[in-house]
Scaffold this motif. Structure first.
Motif, PDB file in Angstrom:
ATOM      1  N   THR A 192      31.772  42.223  47.596  1.00 35.96           N
ATOM      2  CA  THR A 192      31.079  43.400  47.062  1.00 35.96           C
ATOM      3  C   THR A 192      31.750  43.878  45.785  1.00 35.96           C
ATOM      4  O   THR A 192      31.083  44.242  44.808  1.00 35.96           O
ATOM      5  N   TYR A 193      33.086  43.870  45.771  1.00 37.42           N
ATOM      6  CA  TYR A 193      33.832  44.293  44.583  1.00 37.42           C
ATOM      7  C   TYR A 193      33.456  43.424  43.380  1.00 37.42           C
ATOM      8  O   TYR A 193      33.177  43.935  42.286  1.00 37.42           O
ATOM      9  N   PHE A 194      33.450  42.110  43.561  1.00 45.31           N
ATOM     10  CA  PHE A 194      33.148  41.225  42.438  1.00 45.31           C
ATOM     11  C   PHE A 194      31.672  41.310  42.032  1.00 45.31           C
ATOM     12  O   PHE A 194      31.350  41.170  40.849  1.00 45.31           O
ATOM     13  N   ALA A 195      30.791  41.555  42.975  1.00 46.90           N
ATOM     14  CA  ALA A 195      29.370  41.727  42.644  1.00 46.90           C
ATOM     15  C   ALA A 195      29.172  42.984  41.803  1.00 46.90           C
ATOM     16  O   ALA A 195      28.424  42.968  40.807  1.00 46.90           O
ATOM     17  N   ASP A 196      29.856  44.072  42.186  1.00 50.55           N
ATOM     18  CA  ASP A 196      29.761  45.317  41.411  1.00 50.55           C
ATOM     19  C   ASP A 196      30.364  45.142  40.021  1.00 50.55           C
ATOM     20  O   ASP A 196      29.813  45.622  39.017  1.00 50.55           O
ATOM     21  N   LEU A 197      31.497  44.442  39.962  1.00 51.79           N
ATOM     22  CA  LEU A 197      32.158  44.208  38.678  1.00 51.79           C
ATOM     23  C   LEU A 197      31.279  43.359  37.770  1.00 51.79           C
ATOM     24  O   LEU A 197      31.176  43.613  36.557  1.00 51.79           O
ATOM     25  N   ALA A 198      30.605  42.377  38.340  1.00 49.93           N
ATOM     26  CA  ALA A 198      29.716  41.515  37.549  1.00 49.93           C
ATOM     27  C   ALA A 198      28.578  42.330  36.952  1.00 49.93           C
ATOM     28  O   ALA A 198      28.219  42.146  35.784  1.00 49.93           O
ATOM     29  N   ARG A 199      28.016  43.239  37.760  1.00 47.26           N
ATOM     30  CA  ARG A 199      26.928  44.094  37.243  1.00 47.26           C
ATOM     31  C   ARG A 199      27.420  44.975  36.101  1.00 47.26           C
ATOM     32  O   ARG A 199      26.728  45.139  35.088  1.00 47.26           O
ATOM     33  N   GLN A 200      28.624  45.527  36.261  1.00 43.40           N
ATOM     34  CA  GLN A 200      29.181  46.385  35.214  1.00 43.40           C
ATOM     35  C   GLN A 200      29.418  45.616  33.925  1.00 43.40           C
ATOM     36  O   GLN A 200      29.247  46.149  32.820  1.00 43.40           O
ATOM     37  N   GLN A 201      29.791  44.358  34.054  1.00 47.36           N
ATOM     38  CA  GLN A 201      30.108  43.534  32.887  1.00 47.36           C
ATOM     39  C   GLN A 201      28.897  42.795  32.326  1.00 47.36           C
ATOM     40  O   GLN A 201      28.988  42.160  31.285  1.00 47.36           O
ATOM     41  N   GLY A 202      27.777  42.869  33.049  1.00 50.20           N
ATOM     42  CA  GLY A 202      26.593  42.146  32.613  1.00 50.20           C
ATOM     43  C   GLY A 202      26.744  40.643  32.725  1.00 50.20           C
ATOM     44  O   GLY A 202      26.205  39.890  31.902  1.00 50.20           O
ATOM     45  N   LYS A 203      27.477  40.207  33.740  1.00 47.27           N
ATOM     46  CA  LYS A 203      27.716  38.778  33.940  1.00 47.27           C
ATOM     47  C   LYS A 203      27.238  38.359  35.318  1.00 47.27           C
ATOM     48  O   LYS A 203      26.917  39.192  36.166  1.00 47.27           O
ATOM     49  N   THR A 204      27.221  37.063  35.554  1.00 47.69           N
ATOM     50  CA  THR A 204      26.984  36.571  36.907  1.00 47.69           C
ATOM     51  C   THR A 204      28.288  36.686  37.693  1.00 47.69           C
ATOM     52  O   THR A 204      29.378  36.788  37.112  1.00 47.69           O
ATOM     53  N   VAL A 205      28.181  36.645  39.013  1.00 47.75           N
ATOM     54  CA  VAL A 205      29.384  36.682  39.846  1.00 47.75           C
ATOM     55  C   VAL A 205      30.263  35.471  39.538  1.00 47.75           C
ATOM     56  O   VAL A 205      31.497  35.580  39.478  1.00 47.75           O
ATOM     57  N   GLU A 206      29.646  34.325  39.324  1.00 52.57           N
ATOM     58  CA  GLU A 206      30.400  33.111  39.031  1.00 52.57           C
ATOM     59  C   GLU A 206      31.202  33.270  37.735  1.00 52.57           C
ATOM     60  O   GLU A 206      32.368  32.854  37.651  1.00 52.57           O
ATOM     61  N   GLU A 207      30.586  33.884  36.720  1.00 50.15           N
ATOM     62  CA  GLU A 207      31.293  34.108  35.452  1.00 50.15           C
ATOM     63  C   GLU A 207      32.438  35.095  35.626  1.00 50.15           C
ATOM     64  O   GLU A 207      33.525  34.919  35.062  1.00 50.15           O
ATOM     65  N   THR A 208      32.188  36.134  36.415  1.00 48.03           N
ATOM     66  CA  THR A 208      33.222  37.141  36.658  1.00 48.03           C
ATOM     67  C   THR A 208      34.410  36.543  37.386  1.00 48.03           C
ATOM     68  O   THR A 208      35.568  36.817  37.051  1.00 48.03           O
ATOM     69  N   LEU A 209      34.146  35.715  38.384  1.00 44.86           N
ATOM     70  CA  LEU A 209      35.230  35.059  39.107  1.00 44.86           C
ATOM     71  C   LEU A 209      35.987  34.084  38.210  1.00 44.86           C
ATOM     72  O   LEU A 209      37.219  34.000  38.264  1.00 44.86           O
ATOM     73  N   ARG A 210      35.268  33.355  37.380  1.00 43.52           N
ATOM     74  CA  ARG A 210      35.917  32.420  36.447  1.00 43.52           C
ATOM     75  C   ARG A 210      36.873  33.178  35.534  1.00 43.52           C
ATOM     76  O   ARG A 210      38.021  32.757  35.327  1.00 43.52           O
ATOM     77  N   ASP A 211      36.410  34.315  35.001  1.00 48.12           N
ATOM     78  CA  ASP A 211      37.252  35.110  34.109  1.00 48.12           C
ATOM     79  C   ASP A 211      38.420  35.744  34.867  1.00 48.12           C
ATOM     80  O   ASP A 211      39.520  35.889  34.314  1.00 48.12           O
ATOM     81  N   PHE A 212      38.185  36.120  36.117  1.00 52.39           N
ATOM     82  CA  PHE A 212      39.247  36.711  36.939  1.00 52.39           C
ATOM     83  C   PHE A 212      40.393  35.730  37.096  1.00 52.39           C
ATOM     84  O   PHE A 212      41.570  36.082  36.901  1.00 52.39           O
ATOM     85  N   TYR A 213      40.084  34.499  37.435  1.00 54.86           N
ATOM     86  CA  TYR A 213      41.144  33.514  37.623  1.00 54.86           C
ATOM     87  C   TYR A 213      41.764  33.078  36.293  1.00 54.86           C
ATOM     88  O   TYR A 213      42.945  32.747  36.237  1.00 54.86           O
ATOM     89  N   ARG A 214      40.996  33.127  35.242  1.00 55.97           N
ATOM     90  CA  ARG A 214      41.530  32.751  33.927  1.00 55.97           C
ATOM     91  C   ARG A 214      42.459  33.847  33.392  1.00 55.97           C
ATOM     92  O   ARG A 214      43.515  33.541  32.813  1.00 55.97           O
ATOM     93  N   GLU A 215      42.075  35.120  33.585  1.00 58.40           N
ATOM     94  CA  GLU A 215      42.802  36.229  32.945  1.00 58.40           C
ATOM     95  C   GLU A 215      43.764  36.955  33.885  1.00 58.40           C
ATOM     96  O   GLU A 215      44.838  37.395  33.456  1.00 58.40           O
ATOM     97  N   VAL A 216      43.387  37.106  35.166  1.00 57.42           N
ATOM     98  CA  VAL A 216      44.185  37.912  36.097  1.00 57.42           C
ATOM     99  C   VAL A 216      45.091  37.046  36.964  1.00 57.42           C
ATOM    100  O   VAL A 216      46.238  37.394  37.224  1.00 57.42           O
ATOM    101  N   GLN A 217      44.570  35.905  37.411  1.00 52.50           N
ATOM    102  CA  GLN A 217      45.354  35.010  38.272  1.00 52.50           C
ATOM    103  C   GLN A 217      45.376  33.590  37.707  1.00 52.50           C
ATOM    104  O   GLN A 217      44.954  32.630  38.355  1.00 52.50           O
TER     105      GLN A 217
END
Length: 261
Positions: A192-217
């Motif tokens: 749910t957290y990543f789905a909400d974050l994706a909506r806020q960023q205007g991205k797909t969940v897959e894109e948000t997760l990709r960026d999360f692992y690239r930038e945060v982890q």
């Protein structure tokens, strides 16, 4: 593999959703009688029914001593508790400078005192019987402190200290206390957290997760969320291995760059 838990009784605090539910399902699959707790009678009973015929749902809020007593008494009516998995906890993303004293207290109540209350009851009986295993579900955040999750990180670190301290009380007995540190896992709340974050960023969940692992982890070796059922297997293995006491088992996908744990 036979873990030797058929017919034994396991309490998994919470257990209705997420990692706790995966742990409860795994214990049940291995033949144990499982007791989970929650605050909603309808939800916790539905979760127990979904787990299987040897699962019991108890309405008990561990934020209060009465809840811990109710959970212990119900389970004691089924027989001696061989396994206690302290899984209850909360997390959110927040600004350290905006977190109130009240919210800090709530974090300690949720993430530490819920475990203290039920362990205080169950562990005493385990020591008297000279049999039992306790696991605290901590988090990778316990040693990979997160700047926008300070109360969560602090309380999960405290949980490791609690687990090791209690293990010291088991010296020379057949009772064991260990901790388990999962990484970012595909639970309902995390998804749910990543789905909400994706909506806020205007991205797909897959894109948000990709960026999360690239930038945060970026150090994460799997580069994906962990299936909760993998933690179910990991916790059962930890809980049943007589060679492991006072240790912390890390299951974080390789995010923490360490050869230990």
């Amino acid at each position: 593999m036979d873990f030797g838990i058929e017919g034994k009784i396991a309490i998994i605090t919470g257990g209705g959703t997420g990692i706790g539910n995966a742990i409860a399902r795994t214990f049940h699959e291995e033949g144990a009688t499982v007791v989970i707790n929650g605050r909603s009678k309808e939800r916790i009973e539905a979760a127990a029914t979904a787990i299987g015929p040897r699962a019991h749902g108890v309405v008990a809020d561990l934020m209060a001593p009465e809840g811990a007593k109710a959970l212990a008494e119900y389970t004691g009516g089924l027989g001696p508790v061989s396994f206690l998995i302290n899984n209850v906890g909360v997390f959110d993303v927040n600004d350290f400078f905006e977190v109130s004293d009240e919210r800090w207290t709530q974090y300690f109540e949720h993430n530490i005192m819920t475990a203290v209350r039920i362990t205080r009851i169950v562990m005493k009986d385990m020591l008297a019987r000279n049999e039992g295993s306790i696991v605290f579900i901590s988090s990778e955040a316990a040693i990979r402190s997160i700047g926008n999750m300070v109360p969560y990180s602090v309380t999960k670190t405290a949980m490791l200290g609690l687990g090791r301290s209690l293990a010291e009380l088991t010296r020379g007995t057949s009772v064991r206390v260990n901790s388990y540190m999962p990484g970012t896992t595909a639970t309902e709340s995390v998804e749910t957290y990543f789905a909400d974050l994706a909506r806020q960023q205007g991205k797909t969940v897959e894109e948000t997760l990709r960026d999360f692992y690239r930038e945060v982890q970026p150090s994460n070796l799997t580069q994906k969320l962990i299936d909760p059922m993998l933690h179910g297997r990991g916790v059962v293995q930890l809980a049943t291995n007589p060679a492991m006491n006072g240790v912390t088992h890390r299951a974080d996908g390789g995010t923490i760059r360490s050869i230990f744990g």
